[in-house]
Design an enzyme around this catalytic site. Structure first.
Site, mmCIF file in Angstrom:
data_model
loop_
_atom_site.group_PDB
_atom_site.id
_atom_site.type_symbol
_atom_site.label_atom_id
_atom_site.label_comp_id
_atom_site.label_asym_id
_atom_site.label_seq_id
_atom_site.Cartn_x
_atom_site.Cartn_y
_atom_site.Cartn_z
ATOM 1 N N LYS A 46 2.425 15.227 5.753
ATOM 2 C CA LYS A 46 3.867 15.417 5.549
ATOM 3 C C LYS A 46 4.405 14.171 4.859
ATOM 4 O O LYS A 46 4.648 13.146 5.493
ATOM 5 C CB LYS A 46 4.634 15.647 6.859
ATOM 6 C CG LYS A 46 6.059 16.132 6.571
ATOM 7 C CD LYS A 46 7.078 15.780 7.628
ATOM 8 C CE LYS A 46 7.666 14.413 7.502
ATOM 9 N NZ LYS A 46 8.494 14.147 6.311
ATOM 10 N N GLU B 29 2.029 2.667 12.306
ATOM 11 C CA GLU B 29 2.301 1.448 11.531
ATOM 12 C C GLU B 29 3.815 1.416 11.355
ATOM 13 O O GLU B 29 4.374 2.159 10.550
ATOM 14 C CB GLU B 29 1.540 1.515 10.200
ATOM 15 C CG GLU B 29 1.369 0.172 9.552
ATOM 16 C CD GLU B 29 2.377 -0.058 8.474
ATOM 17 O OE1 GLU B 29 3.434 -0.662 8.793
ATOM 18 O OE2 GLU B 29 2.137 0.364 7.339
ATOM 19 N N THR C 71 10.223 2.229 13.604
ATOM 20 C CA THR C 71 9.813 2.077 14.998
ATOM 21 C C THR C 71 10.435 3.187 15.855
ATOM 22 O O THR C 71 9.775 3.734 16.751
ATOM 23 C CB THR C 71 10.230 0.683 15.504
ATOM 24 O OG1 THR C 71 9.692 -0.272 14.587
ATOM 25 C CG2 THR C 71 9.702 0.389 16.897
ATOM 26 N N ARG D 145 -4.515 5.630 2.571
ATOM 27 C CA ARG D 145 -5.180 4.802 3.574
ATOM 28 C C ARG D 145 -5.312 5.504 4.925
ATOM 29 O O ARG D 145 -5.981 5.011 5.819
ATOM 30 C CB ARG D 145 -4.557 3.417 3.671
ATOM 31 C CG ARG D 145 -3.268 3.295 4.387
ATOM 32 C CD ARG D 145 -2.910 1.812 4.339
ATOM 33 N NE ARG D 145 -1.688 1.537 5.017
ATOM 34 C CZ ARG D 145 -1.063 0.367 4.927
ATOM 35 N NH1 ARG D 145 -1.550 -0.592 4.187
ATOM 36 N NH2 ARG D 145 0.029 0.153 5.576
ATOM 37 N N CYS E 98 7.169 -2.950 4.911
ATOM 38 C CA CYS E 98 7.171 -3.380 6.317
ATOM 39 C C CYS E 98 6.669 -4.809 6.464
ATOM 40 O O CYS E 98 6.883 -5.416 7.508
ATOM 41 C CB CYS E 98 6.283 -2.465 7.148
ATOM 42 S SG CYS E 98 6.839 -0.781 7.120
ATOM 43 N N GLU F 99 15.009 -5.431 10.582
ATOM 44 C CA GLU F 99 14.430 -5.380 9.247
ATOM 45 C C GLU F 99 15.504 -4.986 8.232
ATOM 46 O O GLU F 99 16.088 -3.907 8.340
ATOM 47 C CB GLU F 99 13.353 -4.294 9.300
ATOM 48 C CG GLU F 99 12.188 -4.499 8.440
ATOM 49 C CD GLU F 99 11.145 -3.406 8.664
ATOM 50 O OE1 GLU F 99 11.432 -2.382 9.312
ATOM 51 O OE2 GLU F 99 10.033 -3.598 8.161
ATOM 52 N N THR G 85 4.040 10.214 6.358
ATOM 53 C CA THR G 85 4.084 9.003 5.517
ATOM 54 C C THR G 85 5.480 8.746 4.930
ATOM 55 O O THR G 85 6.271 9.669 4.769
ATOM 56 C CB THR G 85 3.056 9.122 4.373
ATOM 57 O OG1 THR G 85 3.323 10.321 3.646
ATOM 58 C CG2 THR G 85 1.627 9.148 4.901
HETATM 59 C C1 SIN Z 1 4.232 -0.851 4.352
HETATM 60 O O1 SIN Z 1 5.289 -1.225 3.904
HETATM 61 O O2 SIN Z 1 4.197 -0.175 5.379
HETATM 62 C C2 SIN Z 1 2.899 -1.127 3.696
HETATM 63 C C3 SIN Z 1 2.856 -2.314 2.866
HETATM 64 C C4 SIN Z 1 1.481 -2.615 2.322
HETATM 65 O O3 SIN Z 1 0.544 -1.825 2.424
HETATM 66 O O4 SIN Z 1 1.329 -3.685 1.772
#
Ligand code: SIN
Length: 532
Positions: free
Chosen positions: A227, A302, A282, A212, A336, A433, A201
């Site tokens: 981790k 993700e 990524t 989550r 993200c 990004e 994470t």
């Molecule tokens: C993220 O930045 O990966 C998650 C953002 C969110 O859960 O709103």
């Protein structure tokens, strides 16, 4: 003009004010009372208080035991707002990770056999503990990550909501009975937990990105090795402590941190570990996916986004400003799903730019513990350099600064909330990004052009559109190559909806009734010889 926080800027809408400060859609049941006390405080005395409360842990968790790195080495955890060292945590590697996997594997043998109702009760207890320690956990998040305390406490509510949601879903993992093609057969499908899950994470949501993943994993009987980011391990350790207090058995939740590549390799190599779930860049996601091939693990990813935020001529400007502000400046642009490109139709461009600039200039920058602050520091120097290099690249290619555009006078990693105009699709800031508080405004003429610009990227996580035309809403939403679309709304995250991307933004979905499928295997059973 008096300086206001993000909540103040958005005072026109109470709903927006709440969403903006927490960064996710408010849960109907998990709403929190407003902070009634002064939130400015000395970080060091706060750390001491957290330590005496038992929530500031500085060891890893393996098999229910708090442990140091086997070679005694440590890494420092810093407060990004001040640079001060909060504490040191173990710098773990392969050996500790292998032991954590073994503990999780042993715990899986019993946890997977416990009834769903019992797992549900333990998760509910964990949720209750997270909520009752909302303030301390929020303080830990602000301390190690930097986001404003109100937003950090909002993250605790958001993070805890995944534990609550999946405590409920634990009881709804149904199989299927299939009408058999032959009279003497009976066919059915069992859903079973995949096994031990490696959970990697990031630092931008030190709690919510863990819960989550761990919520659905534990709910269906998996056990986990977490981790967390080495930049923000403290919230993860506090959450793990609360999981033990909730009665989740030793070994079901393990936490190791330190040498990221050694830990990652050990997770990938282990044949006892059956799944990797990752939120982060990524580039790292691709490496994990390739590495998982050797043992054919399941993978959920993700990854990065490049969210377009399209403002059409027919948009309500107030709604578009409010939504774009929330989508861009949440967590100082470090999510993200943050709007990365604000693509504005030519007829509304000037009007939107002016109104947006008026709103953004009111965002107060500072230490997340100070009252009224809406924008904390960036996580570290590397993040600051990235933002600076993207802004420089855009300026060198003809973009203009409408607001901000440089380091904040507070120094360290604080950066001014920034708006750039005349941004073009070939500039670095449009291609990648930025992960910082910079909103580049691009111009378009037609709907087709907007869709083409929006989809002209390898990313496909979140997109936003602002329009008052219902037909256009459907047309554009269907044409966007993204996993999530916000329509006239900048805050889209909630535990009840599927979160995830298409293209190179990832694989799988988190949250919602779909999220638990990522942790389940289907077993088809064929019963023969059923004729009388
Ligand atoms: C993220 O930045 O990966 C998650 C953002 C969110 O859960 O709103």
């Amino acid at each position: 003009m008096a300086m206001m926080g993000m909540a103040g800027v958005a005072a026109r809408s109470a709903r927006h004010r709440l969403s903006c400060s927490t960064g996710h859609l408010p849960s109907m049941r998990a709403s929190s009372p407003p902070l009634s006390r002064q939130i400015t405080m000395d970080a060091q005395s706060l750390a001491a208080r957290l330590k005496s409360s038992g929530l500031l842990r500085s060891q890893g968790l393996i098999g229910g035991k708090w442990v140091d790195a086997y070679d005694g080495s440590t890494i420092k955890v810093h407060n990004p707002a001040t640079g001060e060292v909060i504490t040191e945590v173990p710098c773990m590697g392969s050996r500790e990770t292998k032991d954590a996997i073994s503990s999780a594997y042993d715990a899986f043998q019993s946890w997977s056999k416990v009834t769903a109702a019992e797992r549900s009760r333990h998760l509910r207890k964990w949720y209750d503990l997270l909520i009752s320690h909302k303030e301390e956990l929020g303080q830990l998040i602000t301390l190690e990550q930097g986001k404003p305390l109100k937003e950090a406490i909002g993250e605790v509510g958001y993070g805890a909501s995944f534990i609550e949601y999946f405590s409920e879903e634990a009881k709804r993992v149904y199989g299927d009975i299939i009408p058999a093609p032959l009279a003497d057969r009976r066919l059915f499908v069992l859903k079973q937990p995949v096994g031990v899950v490696g959970t990697i994470t990031p630092w931008n949501f030190p709690l919510a990105m863990i819960t989550r993943k761990v919520g659905p994993a534990l709910a269906c009987g998996c056990t986990v090795v977490i981790k967390p980011s080495e930049l923000t391990p403290l919230t993860a350790l506090a959450a793990a402590e609360l999981s033990l207090q909730a009665g989740i058995p030793p070994g079901a939740v393990n936490v190791v941190m330190g040498k990221a590549s050694d830990i990652g390799d050990s997770l990938l190599e282990s044949s006892q570990l059956r799944k990797i779930t990752f939120t982060g860049s990524t580039a790292v996601g691709k490496r994990l996916m390739a590495g998982a091939a050797a043992t054919v693990k399941k993978v959920s990813l993700e990854l990065g986004g490049n969210a377009p935020c399209i403002v059409f001529d027919d948009a309500d400007v107030d709604v578009a400003v409010k939504g774009t502000l929330a989508a861009k400046f949440r967590n100082s642009g470090q999510t993200c799903v943050c709007a990365n490109r604000v693509i504005v139709q030519e007829g509304i461009y000037e009007k939107f730019a002016t109104a947006f600039s008026n709103a953004v200039q009111n965002l107060q920058v500072g230490d997340g513990f100070s009252e009224g602050v809406a924008q904390g520091p960036l996580i570290n120097e590397a993040a600051l350099h990235k933002v600076e290099s993207f802004v420089e690249d855009a300026i060198s290619k003809g973009a203009k600064i409408l607001l901000g555009g440089k380091r904040h006078s507070l120094g360290r990693t604080f950066y001014e909330p920034t708006i750039m105009t005349d941004v073009k699709s070939d500039m670095l800031i449009s291609r990648e990004e930025v992960f910082g508080p910079v909103a580049p405004l691009l111009r378009f003429r037609t709907e087709e052009e907007a869709i083409r610009m929006a989809n002209d990227t390898n990313a496909g996580l979140a997109a936003y559109i602002f329009t008052s035309n219902v037909q256009r809403t459907w047309r554009v939403t269907e044409a966007l190559e993204y996993g999530i679309v916000g329509v006239n709304e900048g805050i889209i995250s909630t535990e009840v909806a599927p979160f995830g991307g298409v293209k190179q933004s990832g694989l799988g979905r988190e949250g919602s009734k779909y999220g638990i499928d990522e942790y389940l295997e289907l077993k088809y059973v064929c019963l023969g010889n059923m004729s009388h």
